[in-house]
Write a protein that holds these residues in place. Structure first.
Motif, PDB file in Angstrom:
ATOM      1  N   HIS A 105       0.849  -1.184   0.000  1.00  0.00           N
ATOM      2  CA  HIS A 105       0.000   0.000   0.000  1.00  0.00           C
ATOM      3  C   HIS A 105       0.884   1.232   0.000  1.00  0.00           C
ATOM      4  CE1 HIS A 105      -3.348  -2.664   1.025  1.00  0.00           C
ATOM      5  NE2 HIS A 105      -2.527  -3.194   1.917  1.00  0.00           N
ATOM      6  N   HIS A 209      -2.751   0.843  -4.140  1.00  0.00           N
ATOM      7  CA  HIS A 209      -2.675  -0.524  -3.606  1.00  0.00           C
ATOM      8  C   HIS A 209      -2.124  -1.478  -4.661  1.00  0.00           C
ATOM      9  CE1 HIS A 209      -5.163   0.760  -0.193  1.00  0.00           C
ATOM     10  NE2 HIS A 209      -5.905   1.376  -1.088  1.00  0.00           N
ATOM     11  N   HIS A 234     -10.495  -2.656  -3.777  1.00  0.00           N
ATOM     12  CA  HIS A 234      -9.756  -1.460  -4.190  1.00  0.00           C
ATOM     13  C   HIS A 234     -10.096  -0.921  -5.584  1.00  0.00           C
ATOM     14  CE1 HIS A 234      -7.420  -1.983  -0.586  1.00  0.00           C
ATOM     15  NE2 HIS A 234      -7.022  -3.180  -0.964  1.00  0.00           N
TER      16      HIS A 234
END
Length: 275
Positions: A105, A209, A234
């Motif tokens: 991340h 991400h 995501h």
């Protein structure tokens, strides 16, 4: 007498107009036919068909303009389409896939600046998850090769980017990952990318991400769920996810995502086929 004065004024105005048009044409010819790029900010105001400056991103996105980015001229700065270097599996490539999954991340904020093709874009990491990019975003789909300067823009629009090392091009694991990504959402990019971690030769990227993938077993429900859950968590979670239009850049596009989708998915129906 008055009529003569008016006629002279009209004649002078016409002469000025002709001279200006010829001057403008000469400049445009120099820009469009030359081998170099100009900074559009330095162009005379009357050469700009619309305002290209953007107070937040530097340059407006999605407007093809040769002195900045038209998706055709000057693209060799990011990738030369005549080169095979980015898509070949070399004998010296030592690729293995023993590690399974690692999720990463990005915590630092990288400014999403649109940069014209007279300026190189270099990233601090081989797998950028945000940052500066070209003004024209790519059409969604699968590419012979797409440079990061393009797909980083796709991330900002909420896309999922599937990267794979060129040595994995014919592997059944890639075929399975490709199918999952296509079925999950239309906003996707698939491209080889040799700067990926060698012991994890696949990567799924979204805005901020990433999921690095080594050993992927497509017949194992556990592995499929890891991939699908990452995409559902995501995908489309990005600053410009509500931009549904397809891109303007298409160099190297092999198959358009519009074959599978209208590009209008929402976060609620990502990977809906698995529900």
């Amino acid at each position: 007498m008055i009529n003569k004065v008016r006629l002279k004024a009209v004649a002078v105005a016409l002469l000025v107009h002709v001279v200006l048009c010829r001057y403008t044409g000469d400049i445009l010819d120099e820009i469009l036919q030359g081998d170099h790029h100009y900074d559009f900010k330095d162009l005379p105001a009357d050469l700009k068909p619309f305002r290209l400056d953007d107070p937040d991103h530097g340059v407006k996105m999605g407007i093809p303009f040769t002195p900045c980015d038209d998706g055709v001229h000057g693209i060799e700065l990011d990738w030369d389409p005549r080169s095979e270097a980015e898509i070949k599996c070399l004998p010296s490539d030592d690729v293995n896939n023993e590690t399974r999954f690692i999720e990463v991340h990005e915590t630092k904020h990288e400014e999403p600046i649109h940069v014209c093709l007279n300026t190189p874009i270099r990233y601090k990491t081989p797998l950028p998850l945000s940052g500066s990019h070209r003004p024209l975003w790519p059409m969604f789909g699968e590419y012979k090769y797409l440079p990061p300067q393009r797909w980083v823009h796709s991330l900002e629009h909420g896309a999922v980017v599937l990267l794979y090392h060129p040595c994995m091009a014919d592997k059944p694991e890639l075929a399975a990952l490709r199918s999952l990504v296509r079925d999950c959402l239309g906003k996707h990019i698939i491209t080889p990318y040799r700067h990926i971690t060698r012991n994890m030769p696949y990567a799924l990227l979204t805005y901020k991400h990433g999921l690095l993938i080594g050993l992927f077993r497509p017949t194992q429900e556990e592995d499929v769920n890891i991939v699908v859950n990452f995409i559902k968590a995501h995908a489309l979670d990005a600053p410009e996810a509500m931009v549904f239009e397809d891109g303007q850049y298409s160099k190297g596009l092999m198959e358009s995502a519009t074959k599978y989708s209208d590009l209008k998915e929402t976060r609620e129906n990502v990977c809906a086929f698995l529900r």
